[in-house]
Design a protein around this motif. Sequence first.
Motif, mmCIF file in Angstrom:
data_model
loop_
_atom_site.group_PDB
_atom_site.id
_atom_site.type_symbol
_atom_site.label_atom_id
_atom_site.label_comp_id
_atom_site.label_asym_id
_atom_site.label_seq_id
_atom_site.Cartn_x
_atom_site.Cartn_y
_atom_site.Cartn_z
ATOM 1 N N PRO A 55 0.889 -1.141 -0.061
ATOM 2 C CA PRO A 55 -0.166 0.182 -0.091
ATOM 3 C C PRO A 55 0.699 1.350 -0.039
ATOM 4 O O PRO A 55 0.537 2.307 -0.562
ATOM 5 N N ASP A 56 1.957 1.323 0.785
ATOM 6 C CA ASP A 56 3.011 2.310 0.800
ATOM 7 C C ASP A 56 4.243 2.211 0.233
ATOM 8 O O ASP A 56 4.668 1.060 0.035
ATOM 9 N N ASP A 107 7.840 -7.823 -9.110
ATOM 10 C CA ASP A 107 7.879 -6.614 -8.209
ATOM 11 C C ASP A 107 7.221 -5.339 -8.767
ATOM 12 O O ASP A 107 7.809 -4.767 -9.703
ATOM 13 N N GLY A 108 6.119 -5.145 -8.280
ATOM 14 C CA GLY A 108 5.457 -4.033 -8.923
ATOM 15 C C GLY A 108 5.597 -2.710 -8.071
ATOM 16 O O GLY A 108 5.914 -2.682 -6.900
ATOM 17 N N PRO A 109 4.894 -1.557 -8.482
ATOM 18 C CA PRO A 109 4.832 -0.367 -7.624
ATOM 19 C C PRO A 109 3.900 -0.554 -6.567
ATOM 20 O O PRO A 109 3.074 -1.363 -6.586
ATOM 21 N N PRO A 110 3.944 0.351 -5.382
ATOM 22 C CA PRO A 110 2.765 0.635 -4.604
ATOM 23 C C PRO A 110 1.403 0.738 -5.127
ATOM 24 O O PRO A 110 1.552 1.235 -6.237
ATOM 25 N N LEU A 144 0.382 -10.560 -3.899
ATOM 26 C CA LEU A 144 0.875 -10.601 -2.459
ATOM 27 C C LEU A 144 1.162 -9.170 -1.946
ATOM 28 O O LEU A 144 1.982 -8.449 -2.656
ATOM 29 N N VAL A 145 0.283 -8.846 -1.107
ATOM 30 C CA VAL A 145 0.518 -7.340 -0.563
ATOM 31 C C VAL A 145 1.301 -7.513 0.579
ATOM 32 O O VAL A 145 1.130 -8.244 1.690
ATOM 33 N N LEU A 159 -4.058 4.180 3.209
ATOM 34 C CA LEU A 159 -3.540 3.655 1.976
ATOM 35 C C LEU A 159 -3.857 2.216 1.797
ATOM 36 O O LEU A 159 -4.006 1.665 0.848
ATOM 37 N N ALA A 160 -3.747 1.472 3.021
ATOM 38 C CA ALA A 160 -3.950 -0.049 3.138
ATOM 39 C C ALA A 160 -5.639 -0.342 2.733
ATOM 40 O O ALA A 160 -5.631 -1.177 1.802
ATOM 41 N N LYS A 161 -6.495 0.569 3.415
ATOM 42 C CA LYS A 161 -7.842 0.423 2.931
ATOM 43 C C LYS A 161 -8.134 0.570 1.489
ATOM 44 O O LYS A 161 -8.762 -0.078 0.764
#
Length: 213
Positions: free
Chosen positions: A63-64, A166-169, A186-187, A198-200
């Motif tokens: 998320p961040d 490996d992706g962006p946030p 996978l978060v 940001l998580a929500k």
Amino acid sequence: VMRLFSTPILGRIFEQPDGINENRLYDADNSNHPLTEPFRALRTLIDFAEVDQPLKTILVTSPDIGDGKTSVAVNLALSIAQRDKKVFLLDADLRKPKIHELFNLTNDKGLADLVVDSRIRFRKVRKVSVLTAGKMPSDPAELLSSKKMDLFLSELEEIADVVIIDGPPFFVADAMILASKVDGVLVVVRPGHTRRSLAKASMEHIKLVGARV
């Protein structure tokens, strides 16, 4: 974390003594390394998650910024490759790539050059085939959503056992595009660091694209 997310926790990778997990590699063959067992456990739980549906392509995101997603992506790839599986690791964080730094590789050509040059090459590092990000394109989202990217991922799936991306946030649109193209997301969440808002928001966006967490 369990209150914020309705999905199960697959693993717990504890912080290193200096409090920084990002940009850290470990030796998957070293059973005495403190991170060997946590990544083996994560690898095993991902295997169990494959019972209902194969997980050949996995996007690792967060998320961040600074949550440790790159470290998790790289070390998970190393751990899976330890089992003699053919693992491909892609750096799809085209705005802030880091994988080339972890492996001490040049980043003159990579995933970003896919549209203009189909001859891009993976480099084998510690049993893992690594593709760096390459030079930042003018519009990363356009490249990642292109048909050529779809074809590239399809071709990789045919020859790979596992593709780790490996992706962006997830506050970047690129992550939503990638999430819609993979078998699973996978978060990575870092307690005490990841912002709840940001998580929500990331979970809402993941649901919007219909991705599997």
